[in-house]
Design a protein around this motif. Sequence first.
Motif, PDB file in Angstrom:
ATOM      1  N   ASN A 205       0.839  -1.207   0.000  1.00  0.00           N
ATOM      2  CA  ASN A 205       0.000   0.000   0.000  1.00  0.00           C
ATOM      3  C   ASN A 205       0.867   1.248   0.000  1.00  0.00           C
ATOM      4  O   ASN A 205       2.041   1.207   0.352  1.00  0.00           O
TER       5      ASN A 205
ATOM      6  N   THR B  39     -10.195  11.299   6.790  1.00  0.00           N
ATOM      7  CA  THR B  39      -9.635  10.165   6.068  1.00  0.00           C
ATOM      8  C   THR B  39      -8.712  10.624   4.949  1.00  0.00           C
ATOM      9  O   THR B  39      -8.770  11.769   4.511  1.00  0.00           O
TER      10      THR B  39
ATOM     11  N   MET C 199      -6.652   8.987   1.182  1.00  0.00           N
ATOM     12  CA  MET C 199      -6.672   7.912   0.198  1.00  0.00           C
ATOM     13  C   MET C 199      -5.407   7.071   0.324  1.00  0.00           C
ATOM     14  O   MET C 199      -4.294   7.596   0.340  1.00  0.00           O
TER      15      MET C 199
ATOM     16  N   THR D 146      -3.933   0.786  -2.933  1.00  0.00           N
ATOM     17  CA  THR D 146      -3.683  -0.626  -2.695  1.00  0.00           C
ATOM     18  C   THR D 146      -3.484  -1.328  -4.035  1.00  0.00           C
ATOM     19  O   THR D 146      -3.664  -0.715  -5.089  1.00  0.00           O
TER      20      THR D 146
ATOM     21  N   ASP E 190      -7.613  -1.438  -5.353  1.00  0.00           N
ATOM     22  CA  ASP E 190      -8.264  -0.149  -5.572  1.00  0.00           C
ATOM     23  C   ASP E 190      -7.822   0.828  -4.500  1.00  0.00           C
ATOM     24  O   ASP E 190      -7.397   0.422  -3.420  1.00  0.00           O
TER      25      ASP E 190
ATOM     26  N   ILE F 201      -8.504   3.161  -1.360  1.00  0.00           N
ATOM     27  CA  ILE F 201      -9.482   3.113  -0.279  1.00  0.00           C
ATOM     28  C   ILE F 201      -9.275   4.323   0.623  1.00  0.00           C
ATOM     29  O   ILE F 201      -8.207   4.933   0.617  1.00  0.00           O
TER      30      ILE F 201
ATOM     31  N   LYS G  61      -2.873   0.124   8.362  1.00  0.00           N
ATOM     32  CA  LYS G  61      -3.224  -0.778   7.269  1.00  0.00           C
ATOM     33  C   LYS G  61      -2.102  -1.719   6.951  1.00  0.00           C
ATOM     34  O   LYS G  61      -0.979  -1.407   6.947  1.00  0.00           O
TER      35      LYS G  61
END
Length: 83
Positions: free
Chosen positions: A52, A65, A67, A70, A73, A75, A83
């Motif tokens: 990621n 949040t 972006m 990954t 897509d 997330i 993550k």
Amino acid sequence: MATGTRAAKMTSDLDLVWLPEHSINKNEASSLLKELNQFGIHADLQVIQGNNGFSLEEYANSTSTIMMKTLEDPILVKDPWLK
């Protein structure tokens, strides 16, 4: 480079790839970006965490949040270091 086509210009950003050994908080991220951007060229770090990646600038400036890219897509995540 292989084609001889100019891809960068004076207003281009400088995106650097960073594979950190440990996470940093938003204040540390802001300080690091301030150091990188002191030379008059906009720079950002693309942080790689396993498979990621995310923008350190987006992380440092986020209030909710960001972006995360990954293999499948992009997330939205609150804390990219988890993550």
